[in-house]
Design an enzyme around this catalytic site. Sequence first.
Site, PDB file in Angstrom:
ATOM      1  CB  THR A 192      -5.413  -5.071   1.998  1.00  0.00           C
ATOM      2  OG1 THR A 192      -5.463  -3.068   1.333  1.00  0.00           O
ATOM      3  CG2 THR A 192      -4.492  -5.069   3.011  1.00  0.00           C
TER       4      THR A 192
ATOM      5  CG  ASP B 286      -7.409   1.738  -2.576  1.00  0.00           C
ATOM      6  OD1 ASP B 286      -6.619   0.974  -1.668  1.00  0.00           O
ATOM      7  OD2 ASP B 286      -8.704   1.079  -2.607  1.00  0.00           O
TER       8      ASP B 286
ATOM      9  CD  GLU C 204      -7.580   2.526   1.280  1.00  0.00           C
ATOM     10  OE1 GLU C 204      -8.628   2.130   3.009  1.00  0.00           O
ATOM     11  OE2 GLU C 204      -6.828   2.142   0.378  1.00  0.00           O
TER      12      GLU C 204
ATOM     13  CG  ASP D  12      -1.498  -0.912   1.058  1.00  0.00           C
ATOM     14  OD1 ASP D  12      -2.867  -0.325   0.861  1.00  0.00           O
ATOM     15  OD2 ASP D  12      -1.468  -1.428   1.919  1.00  0.00           O
TER      16      ASP D  12
ATOM     17  CG  ASP E  66      -9.905  -2.170  -4.449  1.00  0.00           C
ATOM     18  OD1 ASP E  66     -10.000  -1.611  -2.858  1.00  0.00           O
ATOM     19  OD2 ASP E  66     -10.487  -2.060  -5.300  1.00  0.00           O
TER      20      ASP E  66
ATOM     21  CB  SER F 108     -10.249  -4.876  -5.134  1.00  0.00           C
ATOM     22  OG  SER F 108     -10.279  -6.701  -7.081  1.00  0.00           O
TER      23      SER F 108
END
Length: 349
Positions: A139, A134, A69, A46, A137, A260
């Site tokens: 996770t 994102d 995010e 991320d 997306d 996702s």
Amino acid sequence: MSPYTHELRTALLAVQRATLLTQTVFHTNAKGTLSKDDASPVTIGDFGAQALIIAALRHNFPNDEIVGEEEAKSLRENTPLAEQIFALVKESKLQDPDAEAELGGPIKDVEAMLAAIDAGKSAGGDKGRVWALDPVDGTKGFLRGGQYAVCLALMVDGDVKVGVLGCPNLPVDDAAPISADVGGEGKGVLFSAVQGQGATSRPLTDGGLAAEKEIKMKEVGDITQATFCESVEAGHSSHGDQAEIAKRLGISRESVRMDSQAKYGSIARGAGDLYLRLPVRKDYEEKIWDHAAGDLIVREAGGEVTDAEGKRLDFGVGRTLKRNKGVVAAPQGVHETVLKAVKEVLGSK
């Protein structure tokens, strides 16, 4: 030159470069999970992907705002983790030098990486140019070895103009049947759309952009033969309501559960037909970065996307879809039928 040509190319290359990093992390066991205030997991992927994409956007469009995010606060308090992420960021480069140069080349140091991550703090809104990002997306899918997506969209005055989804674990073949499975050859696809210009897919590469193909949603003649996509996590969408809606529509095929915005990409190219994300609680607000790119790609592929009340998704009211509840995405020819069943089931509660 078509409108948004530069924005689309930058978004495609930026997402493609970020998937190189996420794939490296995906194939290791040490994904470096932290927990956010809402207990959702954040991984090295991320942070690294957000840094790479924001750096590319700032290089090409320095005046644009970005809704990301993640934020770098936890990394500033954890130097070893920050350095571990930077080592991955530094290695994640496109093998086409011209394409890499278009994105501004490598991020120069840890501080520049943290600054890039923190440049995603825009409040959003309906004025000006705002990117919604994102970086990973899905996770939880990423952590369990399932589907995930790297998602980027440009909104202008609250209207989505460009959308890109990088889905490293989906098959390249647009005709492949929909499945939550991962692995094997021929994996990795980049979906994109520009408002008014249709939607496309192309294979993910580690260099320049591959050739694109137009994608279209499949026409559904018999709703009872349709395939549903839904979220894996029951906390994201009500599986019980979805089963009742399927029953009302006469759909007996088992739904495909995947994480996702890979779901949006899958139905946009006709690998699936319907995507429902039903409210799990009254106060829940969807995040704009979870839907902006997928919403445009499905609509440009000939689909319709509304909330559970039939309203278009409103991306111009901040970082969340606070004016919408749930998501109903379907081919235009059957959307009204699906929406009617959604309203009946949700209205009977």
